[in-house]
Design a protein around this motif. Structure first.
Motif, PDB file in Angstrom:
ATOM      1  N   GLN A   1      -2.766   9.539  -1.119  1.00 40.64           N
ATOM      2  CA  GLN A   1      -2.599   9.464  -2.578  1.00 40.64           C
ATOM      3  C   GLN A   1      -3.743  10.166  -3.306  1.00 40.64           C
ATOM      4  O   GLN A   1      -3.524  10.887  -4.282  1.00 40.64           O
ATOM      5  CB  GLN A   1      -2.521   8.009  -3.018  1.00 40.64           C
ATOM      6  CG  GLN A   1      -1.284   7.278  -2.539  1.00 40.64           C
ATOM      7  CD  GLN A   1      -1.377   5.786  -2.747  1.00 40.64           C
ATOM      8  OE1 GLN A   1      -1.865   5.323  -3.767  1.00 40.64           O
ATOM      9  NE2 GLN A   1      -0.914   5.013  -1.777  1.00 40.64           N
TER      10      GLN A   1
ATOM     11  N   GLY B   1      -3.642   5.450   1.400  1.00 38.72           N
ATOM     12  CA  GLY B   1      -4.516   5.551   0.229  1.00 38.72           C
ATOM     13  C   GLY B   1      -5.201   6.896   0.147  1.00 38.72           C
ATOM     14  O   GLY B   1      -5.332   7.487  -0.932  1.00 38.72           O
TER      15      GLY B   1
ATOM     16  N   SER C   1      -7.323   1.179  -3.802  1.00 39.14           N
ATOM     17  CA  SER C   1      -6.413   0.861  -2.701  1.00 39.14           C
ATOM     18  C   SER C   1      -6.985   1.361  -1.382  1.00 39.14           C
ATOM     19  O   SER C   1      -6.962   0.642  -0.375  1.00 39.14           O
ATOM     20  CB  SER C   1      -5.042   1.499  -2.962  1.00 39.14           C
ATOM     21  OG  SER C   1      -4.192   1.304  -1.861  1.00 39.14           O
ATOM     22  N   PHE C   2      -7.513   2.573  -1.398  1.00 41.80           N
ATOM     23  CA  PHE C   2      -8.123   3.153  -0.195  1.00 41.80           C
ATOM     24  C   PHE C   2      -9.373   2.380   0.222  1.00 41.80           C
ATOM     25  O   PHE C   2      -9.542   2.034   1.402  1.00 41.80           O
ATOM     26  CB  PHE C   2      -8.467   4.623  -0.455  1.00 41.80           C
ATOM     27  CG  PHE C   2      -9.268   5.262   0.645  1.00 41.80           C
ATOM     28  CD1 PHE C   2      -8.723   5.459   1.900  1.00 41.80           C
ATOM     29  CD2 PHE C   2     -10.590   5.644   0.423  1.00 41.80           C
ATOM     30  CE1 PHE C   2      -9.473   6.037   2.933  1.00 41.80           C
ATOM     31  CE2 PHE C   2     -11.337   6.219   1.437  1.00 41.80           C
ATOM     32  CZ  PHE C   2     -10.780   6.411   2.690  1.00 41.80           C
TER      33      PHE C   2
ATOM     34  N   TYR D   1       0.819  -1.213   0.000  1.00 40.99           N
ATOM     35  CA  TYR D   1       0.000   0.000   0.000  1.00 40.99           C
ATOM     36  C   TYR D   1       0.855   1.266   0.000  1.00 40.99           C
ATOM     37  O   TYR D   1       0.388   2.329  -0.420  1.00 40.99           O
ATOM     38  CB  TYR D   1      -0.942   0.001   1.208  1.00 40.99           C
ATOM     39  CG  TYR D   1      -2.079  -0.990   1.099  1.00 40.99           C
ATOM     40  CD1 TYR D   1      -3.020  -0.886   0.083  1.00 40.99           C
ATOM     41  CD2 TYR D   1      -2.213  -2.039   2.002  1.00 40.99           C
ATOM     42  CE1 TYR D   1      -4.066  -1.788  -0.036  1.00 40.99           C
ATOM     43  CE2 TYR D   1      -3.266  -2.957   1.898  1.00 40.99           C
ATOM     44  CZ  TYR D   1      -4.184  -2.821   0.872  1.00 40.99           C
ATOM     45  OH  TYR D   1      -5.213  -3.724   0.761  1.00 40.99           O
TER      46      TYR D   1
ATOM     47  N   SER E   1      -5.177   4.161  -6.838  1.00 44.46           N
ATOM     48  CA  SER E   1      -5.198   4.840  -5.538  1.00 44.46           C
ATOM     49  C   SER E   1      -6.581   4.757  -4.892  1.00 44.46           C
ATOM     50  O   SER E   1      -6.698   4.526  -3.685  1.00 44.46           O
ATOM     51  CB  SER E   1      -4.797   6.314  -5.708  1.00 44.46           C
ATOM     52  OG  SER E   1      -3.515   6.429  -6.258  1.00 44.46           O
TER      53      SER E   1
END
Length: 280
Positions: free
Chosen positions: A237, A234, A204-205, A177, A201
């Motif tokens: 980003q 995340g 990922s969050f 991550y 991104s």
């Protein structure tokens, strides 16, 4: 009720992880179309491969108790296939780019009649992308193999196996991550989000947030801990992307205005020239 909620979060976590693992398809469709890896980094995909390998092993009955972590096995098993495909594509086009550079360099060397020295240098240039990817990939495979051997033959209890493999997975997940932060640094330096995949991104969050909840509901800190650290990364980003994306959007109208002014000036110049020709 608790088990149903845990299962529901696990299903949503699987769905979000699927989106996370498939998000680079947009990036690699561009790589294939342009036949170049450009400024994209291979590091996030190699680290993600390690995380998928470790957590697939973690979820299997050898480490976990029976199939208590079956959702983790399914999604990370799919992740292994996808990340391996991305790395192969990256390797292929990084090598192709170097071969093109070699062809140009070879032509220059032939013209300069400096064949012997130049050929050695350009061969090294060809090998650089291969060596760089191999230097990242070989340690990943070694770490996974060592983890499998130690957990299977040294520890003879599910609890200790989970502690050992979970610790390795925790480090791998946090690294996975955090690996896009390499791109974040590039975005801040260049003030451009061109090589920062937005969906990677975003998912990922979302994925880290859902797996954090799943780990807390399961009372499994080896699942929750890395995602507690990953969720803020995340979010960071996304904030960086939105900040520099807005700047890019604000700059577009200015370029458009300049182009319109240039077009109008050309039209005025043509009209002036025509009037001059008519008078003469």
């Amino acid at each position: 009720m608790g088990d149903r909620l845990r299962l529901a979060i696990g299903v949503m976590g699987n769905a979000s992880s699927l989106l996370l693992f498939t998000a680079p398809i947009l990036t690699f469709s561009r790589v294939i179309r342009k036949k170049s890896t450009e400024e994209f980094s291979c590091l996030p995909y190699i680290i993600t491969l390690l995380s998928c390998l470790i957590y697939t092993w973690y979820g299997l009955p050898i480490v976990s108790y029976r199939w208590e972590n079956f959702p983790i096995v399914t999604i990370n098993g799919l992740g292994i296939l996808l990340e391996s495909s991305f790395i192969i594509i990256y390797f292929w086009f990084a090598t192709a780019k170097s071969k093109a550079s070699y062809s140009k360099a070879y032509l220059v060397i032939t013209i300069l009649d400096d064949y012997a020295c130049g050929k050695y240098e350009t061969i090294l240039n060809i090998m650089r992308p291969q060596m760089k990817i191999a230097a990242l990939l070989i340690p990943v495979i070694l770490v996974f193999c060592i983890t499998v051997v130690i957990s299977a033959f040294v520890f003879h209890d599910h609890h200790y196996r989970k502690v050992f493999v979970g610790t390795v997975g925790l480090v791998a997940a946090v690294t996975m991550y955090g690996s896009p932060l390499v791109v974040v640094r590039q975005v801040i330096r260049t003030k451009s989000v061109e090589f920062m995949p937005f969906y990677l991104s975003l998912f990922s969050f979302i994925s880290s947030s859902l797996w954090m909840i799943y780990g807390l509901l399961s009372h499994d800190m080896f699942l929750a801990s890395p995602n507690i650290a990953a969720a803020p990364l995340g979010l960071l980003q996304l904030i960086v992307y939105c900040k520099y994306r807005k700047r890019g959007i604000m700059e577009e109208p200015n370029k458009w205005d300049i182009e319109k002014k240039e077009e109008k000036s050309k039209q005025l110049q043509l009209v002036t020239d025509n009037n001059t020709n008519d008078k003469s």
